[in-house]
Design a protein around this motif. Structure first.
Motif, mmCIF file in Angstrom:
data_model
loop_
_atom_site.group_PDB
_atom_site.id
_atom_site.type_symbol
_atom_site.label_atom_id
_atom_site.label_comp_id
_atom_site.label_asym_id
_atom_site.label_seq_id
_atom_site.Cartn_x
_atom_site.Cartn_y
_atom_site.Cartn_z
ATOM 1 N N LEU A 4 6.476 -41.833 71.858
ATOM 2 C CA LEU A 4 7.474 -42.831 71.530
ATOM 3 C C LEU A 4 6.910 -44.188 71.909
ATOM 4 N N VAL A 5 6.932 -45.090 70.967
ATOM 5 C CA VAL A 5 6.387 -46.417 71.207
ATOM 6 C C VAL A 5 7.432 -47.468 70.885
ATOM 7 N N GLU A 6 7.867 -48.164 71.915
ATOM 8 C CA GLU A 6 8.851 -49.216 71.739
ATOM 9 C C GLU A 6 8.156 -50.527 71.379
ATOM 10 N N GLY A 31 14.905 -33.307 62.453
ATOM 11 C CA GLY A 31 15.315 -32.219 63.318
ATOM 12 C C GLY A 31 16.520 -32.554 64.166
ATOM 13 N N PHE A 32 16.924 -31.595 64.974
ATOM 14 C CA PHE A 32 18.080 -31.773 65.847
ATOM 15 C C PHE A 32 17.634 -32.365 67.177
ATOM 16 N N TYR A 33 17.454 -33.649 67.153
ATOM 17 C CA TYR A 33 17.071 -34.389 68.337
ATOM 18 C C TYR A 33 18.152 -35.389 68.689
ATOM 19 N N VAL A 34 18.127 -35.771 69.920
ATOM 20 C CA VAL A 34 18.912 -36.913 70.346
ATOM 21 C C VAL A 34 17.927 -37.972 70.815
ATOM 22 N N MET A 35 18.113 -39.163 70.317
ATOM 23 C CA MET A 35 17.305 -40.287 70.735
ATOM 24 C C MET A 35 18.179 -41.215 71.567
ATOM 25 N N GLY A 36 17.597 -41.743 72.589
ATOM 26 C CA GLY A 36 18.371 -42.606 73.460
ATOM 27 C C GLY A 36 17.653 -43.902 73.791
ATOM 28 N N TRP A 37 18.452 -44.896 74.048
ATOM 29 C CA TRP A 37 17.952 -46.157 74.572
ATOM 30 C C TRP A 37 18.526 -46.333 75.967
ATOM 31 N N PHE A 38 17.658 -46.583 76.896
ATOM 32 C CA PHE A 38 18.051 -46.808 78.277
ATOM 33 C C PHE A 38 17.405 -48.093 78.756
ATOM 34 N N ARG A 39 17.959 -48.643 79.777
ATOM 35 C CA ARG A 39 17.368 -49.852 80.322
ATOM 36 C C ARG A 39 17.413 -49.825 81.838
ATOM 37 N N GLN A 40 16.482 -50.525 82.415
ATOM 38 C CA GLN A 40 16.419 -50.609 83.856
ATOM 39 C C GLN A 40 16.114 -52.045 84.264
ATOM 40 N N VAL A 94 13.914 -53.673 81.329
ATOM 41 C CA VAL A 94 12.949 -52.938 80.532
ATOM 42 C C VAL A 94 13.735 -51.903 79.751
ATOM 43 N N TYR A 95 13.569 -51.905 78.468
ATOM 44 C CA TYR A 95 14.286 -50.982 77.604
ATOM 45 C C TYR A 95 13.373 -49.833 77.207
ATOM 46 N N TYR A 96 13.876 -48.632 77.412
ATOM 47 C CA TYR A 96 13.108 -47.432 77.129
ATOM 48 C C TYR A 96 13.719 -46.617 76.005
ATOM 49 N N CYS A 97 12.866 -46.101 75.180
ATOM 50 C CA CYS A 97 13.268 -45.158 74.154
ATOM 51 C C CYS A 97 13.005 -43.752 74.676
#
Length: 133
Positions: A4-6, A31-40, A94-97
């Protein structure tokens, strides 16, 4: 392997917009994935921003960003986006995928709803978003 490349982070003034991208490889968003965005943010725990089910687009947004941020995905480009409008200084982080394979709609729904970082096994390197005048 899953990668995964943000991209798209940067410096923006309060009230402005920014769109982050998460290019996925090693798997398909069909496919049956869940993608998320998180931040710290500095000195804080990693928190959920938004999650989306790749197969049907079911999504959720954290209360702090709902109405301002929108997560979406483009299956053709195998990319997930986070459009951020009306950015605030507290959005600096910092936002993470992230991604997790669920395997079926029921599990994806649970994961999307909870949108907890511990559910996700794959993470990008993050992209810095700084909201400042």
């Amino acid at each position: 392997q899953v990668q995964l490349v943000e991209s798209g982070g940067g410096l923006v003034q309060p009230g402005e917009s920014l769109t982050l991208s998460c290019a996925a490889s090693g798997f398909t968003l069909e496919g049956f994935y869940v993608m998320g965005w998180f931040r710290q943010a500095p000195g804080k725990e990693r928190e959920a921003v938004a999650c989306i089910s790749t197969h049907d687009g079911t999504r959720m947004h954290a209360p702090s960003v709902e109405g301002r941020f929108v997560v979406s995905r483009d299956k053709a480009k195998n990319t997930v986006y986070l459009r951020m409008d009306s950015l605030k200084p507290e959005g600096t982080a910092v936002y993470y995928c992230s991604a997790v394979l669920q395997g079926n709609p029921s599990r994806t729904l649970v994961t999307v709803t909870a949108c907890g970082p511990s559910s996700f096994g794959s993470w990008g390197q993050g992209t810095q978003v700084t909201v400042s005048s």
